[in-house]
Design a protein around this motif. Structure first.
Motif, PDB file in Angstrom:
ATOM      1  N   SER A 122      -8.002 -56.764  70.629  1.00  0.00           N
ATOM      2  CA  SER A 122      -7.903 -55.984  71.878  1.00  0.00           C
ATOM      3  C   SER A 122      -9.635 -55.546  72.060  1.00  0.00           C
ATOM      4  N   ARG A 123     -10.250 -56.449  71.141  1.00  0.00           N
ATOM      5  CA  ARG A 123     -11.844 -56.136  71.353  1.00  0.00           C
ATOM      6  C   ARG A 123     -12.439 -56.877  72.377  1.00  0.00           C
ATOM      7  N   VAL A 124     -13.662 -56.592  73.010  1.00  0.00           N
ATOM      8  CA  VAL A 124     -14.219 -57.330  73.945  1.00  0.00           C
ATOM      9  C   VAL A 124     -14.729 -58.622  73.675  1.00  0.00           C
ATOM     10  N   SER A 125     -15.243 -58.796  72.222  1.00  0.00           N
ATOM     11  CA  SER A 125     -15.757 -60.236  71.831  1.00  0.00           C
ATOM     12  C   SER A 125     -15.237 -60.546  70.424  1.00  0.00           C
ATOM     13  N   LEU A 126     -15.651 -61.452  69.874  1.00  0.00           N
ATOM     14  CA  LEU A 126     -15.430 -61.927  68.521  1.00  0.00           C
ATOM     15  C   LEU A 126     -16.863 -62.018  67.897  1.00  0.00           C
ATOM     16  N   ALA A 127     -16.833 -62.334  66.740  1.00  0.00           N
ATOM     17  CA  ALA A 127     -18.086 -62.522  65.955  1.00  0.00           C
ATOM     18  C   ALA A 127     -19.320 -61.856  66.268  1.00  0.00           C
ATOM     19  N   ALA A 128     -19.192 -60.442  66.657  1.00  0.00           N
ATOM     20  CA  ALA A 128     -20.460 -59.559  67.092  1.00  0.00           C
ATOM     21  C   ALA A 128     -20.950 -60.257  68.495  1.00  0.00           C
ATOM     22  N   ALA A 129     -20.161 -60.201  69.478  1.00  0.00           N
ATOM     23  CA  ALA A 129     -20.664 -60.635  70.907  1.00  0.00           C
ATOM     24  C   ALA A 129     -21.024 -62.334  70.723  1.00  0.00           C
ATOM     25  N   THR A 130     -20.556 -62.947  69.822  1.00  0.00           N
ATOM     26  CA  THR A 130     -20.935 -64.449  69.749  1.00  0.00           C
ATOM     27  C   THR A 130     -19.878 -65.280  70.836  1.00  0.00           C
ATOM     28  N   LEU A 131     -18.770 -64.785  70.490  1.00  0.00           N
ATOM     29  CA  LEU A 131     -17.593 -65.543  71.071  1.00  0.00           C
ATOM     30  C   LEU A 131     -16.686 -64.708  72.047  1.00  0.00           C
ATOM     31  N   GLU A 132     -16.196 -65.326  72.925  1.00  0.00           N
ATOM     32  CA  GLU A 132     -14.934 -64.496  73.722  1.00  0.00           C
ATOM     33  C   GLU A 132     -13.815 -64.273  72.972  1.00  0.00           C
ATOM     34  N   ASN A 133     -13.208 -63.223  73.437  1.00  0.00           N
ATOM     35  CA  ASN A 133     -11.958 -62.968  72.326  1.00  0.00           C
ATOM     36  C   ASN A 133     -10.457 -63.513  73.029  1.00  0.00           C
ATOM     37  N   ASP A 134     -10.396 -64.788  72.668  1.00  0.00           N
ATOM     38  CA  ASP A 134      -9.058 -65.527  73.048  1.00  0.00           C
ATOM     39  C   ASP A 134      -8.660 -66.501  71.690  1.00  0.00           C
ATOM     40  N   VAL A 135      -7.523 -67.060  71.959  1.00  0.00           N
ATOM     41  CA  VAL A 135      -6.810 -67.646  70.732  1.00  0.00           C
ATOM     42  C   VAL A 135      -7.807 -68.644  70.550  1.00  0.00           C
ATOM     43  N   SER A 136      -8.339 -69.705  71.486  1.00  0.00           N
ATOM     44  CA  SER A 136      -8.962 -70.708  71.076  1.00  0.00           C
ATOM     45  C   SER A 136     -10.320 -70.440  70.246  1.00  0.00           C
ATOM     46  N   ALA A 137     -10.868 -69.030  70.665  1.00  0.00           N
ATOM     47  CA  ALA A 137     -12.037 -68.767  70.057  1.00  0.00           C
ATOM     48  C   ALA A 137     -11.978 -68.377  68.501  1.00  0.00           C
ATOM     49  N   PHE A 138     -10.622 -67.677  68.351  1.00  0.00           N
ATOM     50  CA  PHE A 138     -10.233 -67.389  67.166  1.00  0.00           C
ATOM     51  C   PHE A 138     -10.045 -68.706  66.181  1.00  0.00           C
ATOM     52  N   GLU A 139      -9.393 -69.697  66.667  1.00  0.00           N
ATOM     53  CA  GLU A 139      -9.374 -71.181  65.976  1.00  0.00           C
ATOM     54  C   GLU A 139     -10.571 -71.449  65.576  1.00  0.00           C
ATOM     55  N   HIS A 140     -11.480 -71.530  66.456  1.00  0.00           N
ATOM     56  CA  HIS A 140     -12.865 -72.134  66.484  1.00  0.00           C
ATOM     57  C   HIS A 140     -13.706 -71.291  65.303  1.00  0.00           C
ATOM     58  N   TRP A 141     -13.302 -70.004  65.325  1.00  0.00           N
ATOM     59  CA  TRP A 141     -14.168 -69.113  64.582  1.00  0.00           C
ATOM     60  C   TRP A 141     -13.779 -69.381  62.926  1.00  0.00           C
ATOM     61  N   ILE A 142     -12.427 -69.418  62.716  1.00  0.00           N
ATOM     62  CA  ILE A 142     -11.964 -69.549  61.515  1.00  0.00           C
ATOM     63  C   ILE A 142     -12.242 -70.927  60.942  1.00  0.00           C
ATOM     64  N   ALA A 143     -12.149 -72.036  61.798  1.00  0.00           N
ATOM     65  CA  ALA A 143     -12.691 -73.121  61.335  1.00  0.00           C
ATOM     66  C   ALA A 143     -14.279 -73.476  61.006  1.00  0.00           C
ATOM     67  N   PHE A 144     -15.080 -72.790  61.960  1.00  0.00           N
ATOM     68  CA  PHE A 144     -16.498 -73.190  62.193  1.00  0.00           C
ATOM     69  C   PHE A 144     -17.459 -72.111  62.132  1.00  0.00           C
ATOM     70  N   SER A 145     -16.845 -70.803  61.291  1.00  0.00           N
ATOM     71  CA  SER A 145     -17.624 -69.625  61.414  1.00  0.00           C
ATOM     72  C   SER A 145     -19.055 -69.952  60.935  1.00  0.00           C
ATOM     73  N   LYS A 146     -19.592 -70.628  60.060  1.00  0.00           N
ATOM     74  CA  LYS A 146     -20.857 -70.889  59.772  1.00  0.00           C
ATOM     75  C   LYS A 146     -21.716 -71.723  60.407  1.00  0.00           C
ATOM     76  N   ASP A 147     -20.884 -72.659  61.571  1.00  0.00           N
ATOM     77  CA  ASP A 147     -21.529 -73.218  62.343  1.00  0.00           C
ATOM     78  C   ASP A 147     -21.886 -72.496  63.595  1.00  0.00           C
ATOM     79  N   VAL A 148     -20.818 -71.572  64.039  1.00  0.00           N
ATOM     80  CA  VAL A 148     -21.019 -70.386  64.989  1.00  0.00           C
ATOM     81  C   VAL A 148     -22.157 -69.543  64.619  1.00  0.00           C
ATOM     82  N   LYS A 149     -22.166 -68.936  63.367  1.00  0.00           N
ATOM     83  CA  LYS A 149     -22.931 -68.008  62.817  1.00  0.00           C
ATOM     84  C   LYS A 149     -23.688 -68.369  61.557  1.00  0.00           C
ATOM     85  N   PRO A 150     -24.731 -69.073  61.685  1.00  0.00           N
ATOM     86  CA  PRO A 150     -25.312 -69.592  60.330  1.00  0.00           C
ATOM     87  C   PRO A 150     -25.608 -68.386  59.531  1.00  0.00           C
ATOM     88  N   GLY A 151     -25.409 -68.623  58.067  1.00  0.00           N
ATOM     89  CA  GLY A 151     -25.280 -67.544  56.965  1.00  0.00           C
ATOM     90  C   GLY A 151     -24.341 -66.654  57.118  1.00  0.00           C
TER      91      GLY A 151
END
Ligand code: CUA
Length: 332
Positions: free
Chosen positions: A278-307
């Motif tokens: 239900s949140r506005v964004s994912l990964a501290a306003a780095t990604l939109e909040n939808d199913v594909s963004a969740f997939e992307h985040w789970i698979a590539f977390s450290k590429d989206v957000k180094p460290g």
């Protein structure tokens, strides 16, 4: 002549439009939506106006001295100008500005705050842990999002477990550092509803630039409903893919770092995911909040957000990623 001046004016108009569009939007100190931000913007305009007046006066004097009266002036007139314009005027102008700026400060900090809840925000690497404490002793956690009722003063209690951050929602208030080992406080008093962007304003490491959040200011009724919903346990849809995702989430060890209230997942290292869908964004306003963004985040977390501490789960088959993402999105 007319045609050429209108051609010349086009780039100027474009530049002006660019400057002016920088002044509004959800993260602007000049497009205010809070009592503190209004005072800060007022101070800015007085200072900007004063600076323009003084600059124009200096330009006029320079033109006068160079072109209009280039002859030698008397030593007395020169001394008067240096002492008056170079010593007395700056002293008076700076003293007046200082007194004016100081007079604005008490209003930013004092006054009765909301007694319905207290909000603690902790700066993590690189996201925001948000905890609402309710008067009945209950509390709940969420991440990267703060919701407030319009017109109410709310004190935000700021801290950090490891490195320095700075909490800043330019449209609503000034910024305040989050210092390890200390507690700092900031009052937010929003004056209109809307979604406003906040950011970390102190360099804190690799993903400092990916550490943002949203403040959603709501009408009273909507806010109360939101508060009630957030304190309730997570409820996901009854859907085969969602059920599969929930099983994977609980069996793959996600619960060692994340909490989903109402399940056995109770980790506290990462964000509470009870209502993450239900949140506005994912990964501290780095990604939109939808199913594909969740997939992307789970698979590539450290590429989206180094460290980021969240490991990459690239090894998961596509079917499992889709199920996990569907479960996350269902946590409304
Ligand atoms: Cu946190 Cu910069």
């Amino acid at each position: 002549m007319g045609a050429s001046s209108s051609l010349d004016a086009a780039p100027l108009a474009q530049a002006m439009a660019l400057v002016l569009t920088c002044c509004d939007g959800p993260q602007s100190t000049l497009d205010t939506a809070g009592v503190s931000a209004e005072r800060i913007a007022e101070l800015f305009w007085w200072m900007a106006g004063g600076a323009v007046v003084i600059w124009l006066a200096v330009v006029v004097l320079a033109v006068y001295a160079i072109h209009l009266r280039p002859e030698k002036h008397s030593q007395r007139a020169a001394n008067r100008l240096i002492i008056g314009g170079g010593v007395a005027l700056p002293t008076v102008v700076l003293a007046v500005l200082l007194v004016y700026a100081l007079s604005l400060m008490p209003g930013l900090e004092t006054g009765p705050e909301s007694t319905r809840f207290e909000i603690e925000v902790s700066g993590e690497q690189w996201w925001w842990r948000v905890r609402y404490r309710l008067p009945d002793g209950e509390s709940f956690e969420l991440a990267n999002e703060i919701r407030l009722p319009v017109g109410e003063r709310v004190e935000i209690v700021l801290s950090s477990p490891d490195v320095i951050h700075s909490f800043w929602v330019p449209s609503i208030a000034g910024k305040r550092d989050m210092i390890p080992g200390r507690t700092t406080r900031l009052v937010l008093e929003p004056t209109r509803t809307g979604t406003f962007r906040g950011a970390c304003a102190e360099y804190c490491g690799e993903s400092h630039a990916w550490m943002a959040f949203f403040v959603v200011v709501m009408e009273e009724d909507g806010f109360e409903a939101w508060l009630e919903h957030q304190r309730s346990p997570g409820a996901s849809r009854d859907d085969p893919i969602v059920t599969r995702g929930r099983e994977l989430f609980l069996e793959s060890g996600c619960g060692a770092c994340h909490t989903v209230r109402g399940t056995r997942a109770d980790g506290v290292v990462g964000p509470d995911l009870t209502h993450v869908g239900s949140r506005v964004s994912l990964a501290a306003a780095t990604l939109e909040n939808d199913v594909s963004a969740f997939e992307h985040w789970i698979a590539f977390s450290k590429d989206v957000k180094p460290g980021a501490q969240m490991p990459r789960f690239r090894m998961l088959p596509a079917e499992e990623l889709a199920a996990l993402a569907a479960y996350m999105e269902s946590l409304q």
